[in-house]
Design an enzyme around this catalytic site. Structure first.
Site, mmCIF file in Angstrom:
data_model
loop_
_atom_site.group_PDB
_atom_site.id
_atom_site.type_symbol
_atom_site.label_atom_id
_atom_site.label_comp_id
_atom_site.label_asym_id
_atom_site.label_seq_id
_atom_site.Cartn_x
_atom_site.Cartn_y
_atom_site.Cartn_z
ATOM 1 N N LYS A 189 -8.641 107.783 80.797
ATOM 2 C CA LYS A 189 -9.483 106.712 80.264
ATOM 3 C C LYS A 189 -9.751 105.727 81.395
ATOM 4 O O LYS A 189 -8.843 105.419 82.180
ATOM 5 C CB LYS A 189 -8.761 106.023 79.094
ATOM 6 C CG LYS A 189 -9.588 104.943 78.401
ATOM 7 C CD LYS A 189 -8.858 104.382 77.177
ATOM 8 C CE LYS A 189 -9.688 103.324 76.448
ATOM 9 N NZ LYS A 189 -9.004 102.816 75.245
ATOM 10 N N SER A 240 -11.531 102.717 70.798
ATOM 11 C CA SER A 240 -12.239 102.542 72.056
ATOM 12 C C SER A 240 -12.145 103.745 72.989
ATOM 13 O O SER A 240 -12.931 103.848 73.917
ATOM 14 C CB SER A 240 -11.704 101.314 72.780
ATOM 15 O OG SER A 240 -10.351 101.513 73.182
ATOM 16 N N SER A 244 -7.133 102.598 68.878
ATOM 17 C CA SER A 244 -8.066 103.198 69.839
ATOM 18 C C SER A 244 -7.703 104.600 70.313
ATOM 19 O O SER A 244 -8.497 105.233 71.004
ATOM 20 C CB SER A 244 -8.220 102.293 71.060
ATOM 21 O OG SER A 244 -8.997 101.166 70.728
#
Lengths: 94, 491, 490
Positions: B78, B154, B178
């Site tokens: 990420k 997210s 997330s």
């Protein structure tokens, strides 16, 4: 709790965000809706409850006082927007 | 090749049936071929990946006996984890030009120590603020199961990349759901460990007391391998827990007989989609058949989790994001003639609308005269929420419930109304507030038109019971096949 | 306070906030070094720069040193203290917030005693908390830009806040000097004010004598010398009285002292919009100081000035005045004790040499030379005193040897011996040699001898002088006296 334009402007000033009038207006409605969502909290009975700053009941670990970080100025300043002679530059502060 | 499990890839690498270079090239090719459709990567690092793959092959050639399990396995990160020498944007224009000068501890552990190969950096909601991956400066990510729908957020890029098999697994972070919510919406297994289990050093902060790094993968077994290498004590993080990491893969096959599972009544109310409920009920039955004892429990303050979170998280975020001022790194406005103008314009230009909203909410709830009514009150309610979990875990070993109220929603469906977006996190937030480990695993599909969309179930445990959660998830996955389904358009 | 203020019917109310840098090796939340004066930004690591993703980890010694300070002022030390974030935007504050202690400081409710004009007064210390220092803004380096150096960012500070119990500039200076003496004695702060180790903000207000309410105060920031503090406060008191007497109002504001003009000038009005939004730092956990740890810190504390002065009186037989003078600074006290130990000589003799000759020479040399840079170290001075004690040289010759040592005519701990040998200054104690010199002097001065014997006693000094001259000052003065008296008597 709803936030008027003046309040949104004050908050944005505190947070150093330059807003257009149009943004101020839009945020005023959106922030008011968010505050309405969180306002539920105020009714909760928290008498005698200690605030929980942290998920784990741990205490601070102490670092031995030794200076081990090398000088990496060049690497760090490679991503800086404006530097000269090792100094970060900003518009003149009077 | 991309349908192998991480264990199978690792064995193939050790047996020299494939090389890390071949494996890495295969995933790089898939990214090149498919990602234009998904937009799941912000940065792909092919040269670095192949270098790391060659290094892994060289080590494997010297003898596979001592090689760590992830040696030579490609992974995606990420774009919230600082990666030295690679742009680390956090999904924001603010850090579009930020080549990280150091690496996060989790990145060092995975790549430098465990020898995993970095494929690239995944798209995400800006500064991890969002539940649909639509707040990213780099544009929205599409859900591989239905490209008109969101992958969740997210960690939407990490989820889409793994779901479409563009990477075997990806790192992610979870502040209010997330990891788990995108896992649910893309049919993945995702685990958010106990707060303090994975180092936060180098993981760009959103809300410091809630953020926790974890993994998105196809299965509990894959997740166990990656988490094993990521987790552990870090002296650079004061909130990292100095406690040995359990062997997550060793206990995957333990029987579930006698496992006490609680169903929190508050998670099964009107807001839950009927089809999702049916899938959860069916999964509960599977656990029962595996030997678990299931009973109802109560989390009386569950309804307050969302309001509590939307005070605590923005407050911490407004503070954490004060450092982005255009002075030392990041976006800087052109031609400012005063320091104040530099701040106001750099921040207004660098941050997107959702980030600005949260900064303002956070600034407001911390400001003079409002602190006690909002911030302190929220931290008190937070304790009540945590105490609910303590009480529940006196009666049961883990909790089972839905991860989301429904399947993935359409792109653009909720962007105009921040509050409706926030309500996506209704089932996931409490685990962050309490700091406990929680995971999502796929438990069925809902048919909408032509599309089959995944449904997720959530397991939550008391602090440091990751091994037990992974064990339960693995046993469930041995008994069912939901985690093996792949979206059809990414063959 | 000057008499004009006393006569005016006004009273000043002063509270001081002192920022004292703790002399740790590394920073309070990072492992970067705390050196002063190096190339800009070479000691600013990722944590100090507030790079995305970095986290603070608290320095053990910062805690120990802060606790030590609390013990020295008889304060309450918090078993559990916490760090908060204080938010404001400034170019030399990298994270947009300063990590400080707001709600739960490490030290609370202490005090120290000051003496002004022979009167002892107790000043309360409200609190002392740990925090990180900011970097430095260099405004003069560029015409249109300000340069930012973050080497100082993250240096550990304790901010020491006094009660508003100080009533004059003289009391303020006495308080600051006492505080400075304590932190330097404890070895927790280098105390170099010019380098900013020890800086003071002065909150000043005035009110009619007898009034109970406080007047509106101003804050004069970052004053870095005792003299400037005194002048800034005196100026501010007179300015405020003038404004009030003219019917004006004091505005609550931050002011800056300009050493050039001796005046303070307005820096910024304290705006209501300045909202620091304090909240507990979620990256740091509660700091726990166990009772046992605190006891160990207390046990390891160095002796403080008052205790040391008392010991000097009893152990070395010094007067109260000498003991106080010698313990004013820890370095001087250490120097003195080293001289006593190394020389094995009479402690009073040692005290005289340290106070009169050494401090005299240091004063004469001015600001460039301090004790640490003295050309005569404690061992060298002890070497000199040893030669007086064992009669190798006279006290008078010793002064010449001292001067030669000061001028670096010989180096090292044996400098005195080397100079005595090189210059042939060994005292003549051989009575035969002295008698011979006396005989010659008497023979050469028959008329003076006659006068002396005729009753002019004052001429004794003349004969002593002649004998000393003949022996080039080296004759033992006591022997000369005795032998000369006998010979002159005939």
């Amino acid at each position: 709790m709803s936030l008027g334009l003046e309040q949104v402007h004050q908050i944005a000033t505190l947070a150093r965000l330059e807003l257009t009038d149009e943004q101020t207006e839009r945020y005023s409605g959106q922030l008011s809706a968010i505050l309405e969502l969180v306002d539920e909290l105020r009714a909760a009975d928290t008498t005698g409850v200690e605030a929980m700053n942290h998920p784990l009941g741990m205490t601070q670990r102490l670092r031995p006082d030794t200076a081990t970080e090398p000088n990496r100025r060049d690497a760090f300043q490679e991503v800086a927007p404006a530097v000269d002679n090792g100094l970060y530059l900003v518009p003149k502060v009077i | 090749m991309h349908e192998l499990s991480i264990r199978e890839m690792s064995e193939a690498l050790r047996d020299r049936r494939i090389s890390s270079r071949e494996l890495t090239q295969h995933f790089l090719d898939r990214i090149a071929h498919f990602d234009a459709r998904l937009n799941s990567f912000i940065t792909v690092t092919p040269e670095r990946a192949l270098q790391q793959a060659d290094a892994a092959d060289a080590r494997l050639a010297q003898g596979a006996d001592t090689a760590p399990p992830l040696l030579g396995i490609p992974l995606a990160e990420k774009d919230i984890f600082c990666t030295e020498g690679v742009r680390t944007s956090c999904g924001s224009k603010m850090l579009d030009n930020f080549i990280a000068p150091y690496s996060a501890t989790a990145v060092r552990k995975l790549h430098d120590e465990a020898g995993a190969v970095l494929l690239g950096k995944c798209n995400m909601d800006e500064f991890a603020m969002g539940s649909s991956n639509e707040t990213s400066f780099y544009g929205p990510v599409k859900n591989p199961w239905d490209e008109t729908r969101v992958p969740g957020g997210s960690s939407g890029g990490s989820a889409a990349a793994v779901a479409a098999s563009l990477a075997p697994a990806a790192t992610a972070t979870d502040t209010g759901g997330s990891i788990r919510q995108p896992a649910a919406l893309t049919g993945l297994t995702g685990i958010k460990p106990t707060y303090g289990r994975v180092s936060r050093y180098g993981m760009i902060a959103f809300a410091s007391s809630l953020d926790q790094g974890g993994v998105l993968a196809h299965s509990a077994e894959d997740a166990a391998y990656v988490l094993q290498a990521m987790a552990g004590f870090d002296p650079r993080d004061s909130t990292s827990v100095d406690r040995p990491v359990e062997d997550y893969t060793a206990t995957l096959n333990a029987p579930l007989k006698g496992l006490r599972i609680g169903l929190p009544g508050e998670y099964f109310t009107d807001g839950l989609d009927a089809k999702v409920r049916v899938a959860i009920d069916a999964a509960t039955e599977v656990f029962r058949q595996l030997g678990a004892e299931v009973r109802p429990v109560s989390l009386p303050h569950a309804a307050l989790a969302v309001p509590t979170y939307y005070v605590v998280a923005p407050a911490e975020a407004s503070s954490n994001l004060s450092r982005y001022d255009g002075v030392r790194y990041g976006h800087r406005t052109e031609g400012a003639t005063s320091l104040e103008e530099l701040y106001r314009k750099s921040r207004a230009e660098g941050f997107g609308a959702e980030v600005q909203r949260r900064i303002m909410v956070g600034t407001y709830v911390l400001s003079h005269g409002y602190y006690d009514a909002y911030y302190r009150q929220a931290q008190k309610v937070r304790r009540l929420i945590a105490q609910d979990f303590d009480a529940a875990f006196q009666q049961v070993d883990m909790l089972l419930g839905p991860t989301t109220t429904d399947i993935a929603f359409k792109l653009g469906e909720k962007t105009a109304d921040p509050v409706s977006m926030y309500l996506n996190d209704v089932y996931t937030i409490a685990a962050n507030l309490a700091g406990i480990p929680a995971m999502n695993l796929p438990c069925g599909f809902k048919t909408v038109g032509d599309a089959e969309l995944p449904i997720g179930l959530q397991l939550m445990g008391s602090a440091f019971t990751e091994a037990r959660l992974l064990n339960a998830a693995h046993q469930y996955q041995q008994a069912t096949g939901w985690h093996q389904r792949r979206p059809v358009n990414f063959e | 306070m000057d008499t004009s203020v006393q006569d005016s019917g006004w009273e000043a109310v002063i509270g001081l906030e002192v920022h004292c840098q703790l002399n740790t090796e590394s920073k309070i939340f990072s492992a970067a070094a705390t050196h002063f004066g190096d190339e800009p930004n070479t000691h600013a690591c990722a944590v100090d720069l507030g790079l995305p993703g970095v986290l603070p980890v608290f320095n053990h010694d910062a805690l120990t040193k802060a606790a030590m300070f609390g013990l020295a002022i008889d304060a309450t030390i918090a078993e559990r203290s916490m760090f908060d974030r204080k938010h404001y935007f400034y170019a030399d504050l990298p994270k947009g917030y300063q990590i400080t202690q707001w709600t739960y400081p490490i030290v609370a409710r202490g005090h120290l005693d000051i003496e002004v004009d022979g009167i002892t007064k107790r000043i309360g210390v409200t609190r002392a908390h740990m925090e990180e220092d900011a970097g430095k803004s260099l405004h003069d380096a560029y015409p249109h830009m300000t340069g930012i150096d973050l080497n100082r960012a993250g240096t550990p500070l304790i901010e020491i806040v006094s009660e508003p119990e100080i009533r004059s500039a003289a009391e303020a200076v006495a308080y600051l000097k006492k505080l400075h003496q304590i932190v330097v004695y404890l070895g927790i702060c280098d105390g170099n004010m010019a380098e900013g180790n020890f800086r003071c903000d002065a909150n000043v207000s005035v009110r009619r004598r007898g009034a109970t309410e406080f007047g509106t105060r101003t804050e004069s920031k970052n004053i870095n010398s005792f003299r400037y503090v005194e002048r800034a406060i005196e100026y501010e008191i007179s300015r405020q009285i003038e404004v009030l007497e003219a019917g004006g109002k004091i505005i609550q504001e931050t002011r800056q002292f300009d050493p050039g003009t001796g005046e303070t000038r307005s820096l910024r009005v304290k705006e209501d919009a300045n909202d620091y939004r304090y909240f507990p730092d979620p990256d740091l956990l509660p700091v726990i100081l166990e009772k046992d740890t605190l006891a160990a810190i207390r046990a390891a504390m160095p002796e403080l000035p008052e205790a040391k002065a008392a010991r000097f009186q009893s152990q070395y037989g010094l007067s109260a005045y000498d003991a106080t003078t010698l313990t004013a600074e820890r370095a001087l006290a250490d120097y003195y004790e080293a001289v006593v130990k190394a020389s094995g000589a009479d402690p009073k003799l040692c005290a005289n040499w340290v106070m009169t000759d050494l401090l005299g020479a240091l004063n004469k040399a001015g600001a460039e030379v301090d004790l640490a840079r003295s050309p005569i170290g404690s061992a060298a001075l002890a070497g000199l005193i040893k030669r007086i004690a064992d009669n190798t040289i006279s006290g008078k010759i010793a002064k010449d040897v001292f001067e030669a040592m000061w001028n670096d005519e010989a180096k090292g701990d044996d400098a005195a011996d080397a100079i005595i040998k090189a210059k042939g200054l060994v005292q003549i104690t051989d009575t035969g040699a002295i008698e011979a010199a006396i005989d010659k002097v008497i023979a050469d001065n028959p008329s003076q001898l006659a006068d002396y014997r005729g009753g002019k006693d004052r001429l004794f000094g003349f004969f002593v002088g002649q004998v000393m001259k003949a022996t080039r000052g080296k004759a033992n003065p006591a022997l000369v006296n005795n032998l000369l008296k006998a010979k002159l008597a005939g």
